[in-house]
Scaffold this active site. Structure first.
Site: not given
Length: 480
Positions: A113, A428
């Site tokens: 990510c 994330h």
């Protein structure tokens, strides 16, 4: 890497390579490219049962030439009828991408990510895409290493894939080349790829592109990347103990927003970031001494990148920790007061014109005035522009616009890269990008989600929600 054959419906794919150093999800992404069947719909039969995303290849005993069977249905775009109205779902993929108003998402290949969010932000810079399109597929210059050349080509190809697709793109080729060029992004733990720092990824990619796009083999200007992202600084370095003082100049690709208990707003953090202490040898004292470094911006880019310094090394736990403090940032940023006196003078005329233009847009009647700068001054500003990008883009090729477009010191927010979690090595990353139509899209890996503009500035921190780590602003220009 073993080569297997994959049977899907009536199709047989006889030579599919399996990289056993990568998780099975990456293999599924390969099959997605071949068949159009998204990874989440794939059921791959092999000895021992179904292949799972987190299976261990070493325990599966995959052999050269082994035959696998895949079940699953591919995404299909409804064909338009020969006559009648054409609906959005009937459009070809490339036309649909334009109609939707945003590009595709990127599959997460296993803690990637950080890479996906970085590429979505950089992909939003049209001038960078234009420069990459001109980059040659082969014939790189002798001073550019092969891995940098391949990463530049992979960046260009990935941007092209994002532009012409609505379905998520699997950035496998780019990821493999990135890890070859910068091995730290290939670190593994317990057989899985580790989360990496998005700012490091951003910095390394920009550095590579700056080398490649200035090579003799490229038709682009030598200052392509610098013209788009380069920030010139002039610094006064002073030692109170010895009285020594000097001026230093440097060019960087991002400003730092330092966070402390005194910093509540981006502007305050930028001021802190332009002041620092350093220890170095003093010629007059004959030993090390403390110097104060006070920097000012002396040259502005077309795109201003700002990093929130949220991560620091925590000695007691021996890991990167995160500062969760809320730091507000604006949709419109004016950095005039952070500029050198020389640059401020050059910005006065464009800023006055910008104020008048904004006034006209607001319906205000302005009194007629004599021009704020003479024609001679305008010529001088244009001359200065050729040497540095302080009042405009440093190269016509980099901006793709008329040289008479001048920067004003005012910037508009166009992308935010956020981090959610307590550590740089976990959590994330997500990209929030403003589209050409003015709408904001949250790119959460392969899932693009429309957002309201008023919600973008709420990513300022203060808890466990997504908080800004990198902000990218686009310069507001004026014609002179």
């Amino acid at each position: 890497m073993p080569t297997v054959s994959v049977k899907w419906q009536k199709e047989l794919y006889p030579a599919v390579e399996i990289d056993t150093t990568q998780p099975p999800y990456v293999f599924k992404c390969q099959l997605y490219d071949l068949t159009g069947v998204p990874p989440e719909r794939q059921k791959i039969m092999m000895k021992g049962g179904l292949l799972k995303d987190d299976s261990d290849w070493s325990k599966l005993g995959v052999k050269e030439g082994q035959k696998l069977m895949m079940m699953g249905t591919a995404d299909e775009i409804v064909k338009a009828p020969e006559k009648g109205p054409v609906f959005m779902e009937d459009l070809p993929e490339e036309e649909l991408a334009v109609a939707v108003g945003h590009s595709a998402g990127l599959f997460n290949l296993g803690n990637t990510c950080y890479m996906n969010s970085t590429m979505q932000c950089l992909h939003s810079v049209p001038e960078l895409k234009s420069a990459l399109i001109e980059y040659p597929q082969s014939g790189r210059s002798n001073d550019l290493d092969q891995s940098s050349h391949l990463l530049t080509v992979a960046t260009r190809d990935l941007f092209s894939e994002l532009d012409k697709n609505v379905k998520p793109v699997a950035p496998m080729q780019f990821w493999m080349v990135l890890r070859k060029k910068y091995p730290q992004f290939g670190q593994q733990h317990n057989g899985s790829f580790m989360q990496q720092d998005a700012e490091e990824c951003w910095t390394q990619i920009l550095y590579t592109l700056s080398q490649a796009l200035r090579s003799p083999g490229s038709s682009q200007s030598i200052d392509t990347v610098k013209g788009l992202f380069g920030i010139d600084l002039v610094s006064r370095v002073h030692c109170a103990e010895s009285g020594e003082e000097s001026l230093e100049t440097e060019s960087i690709y991002s400003l730092k927003c330092h966070i402390s208990h005194e910093v509540n707003h981006l502007h305050e953090g930028l001021k802190h970031g332009l002041k620092s202490e350093l220890e170095k040898a003093s010629p007059s004292l004959g030993r090390s001494a403390v110097y104060l470094k006070d920097s000012r911006i002396n040259g502005l880019p077309k795109y201003l990148t700002i990093q929130f310094v949220r991560f620091f090394w925590k000695r007691e736990s021996n890991q990167k920790a995160k500062i969760l403090r809320k730091v507000d940032y604006p949709l419109e940023l004016d950095i005039f007061d952070l500029c050198s006196d020389e640059l401020r003078k050059k910005l006065e005329a464009p800023r006055q014109m910008l104020r008048e233009e904004d006034g006209r847009k607001a319906g205000l009647k302005l009194k007629e005035k004599t021009p704020p700068a003479s024609a001679d001054n305008d010529v001088k500003m244009s001359d200065a522009q050729g040497q540095s990008n302080e009042s405009g883009e440093s190269s016509k090729a980099a901006s793709g616009e008329d040289k008479k477009k001048q920067l004003t010191g005012v910037y508009d927010l166009v992308a935010v890269l956020t981090h959610k979690g307590r550590s740089a090595d976990s959590g994330h990353y997500v990209a929030w990008v403003k589209q050409e139509n003015g709408k904001w899209i949250q790119f959460d890996d392969d899932n693009p989600i429309p957002q309201r503009e008023e919600d973008i500035t709420k990513l300022s921190g203060g808890g466990d929600w997504h908080m800004a780590y990198i902000c990218m602003y686009k310069a507001r220009t004026i014609d002179i």
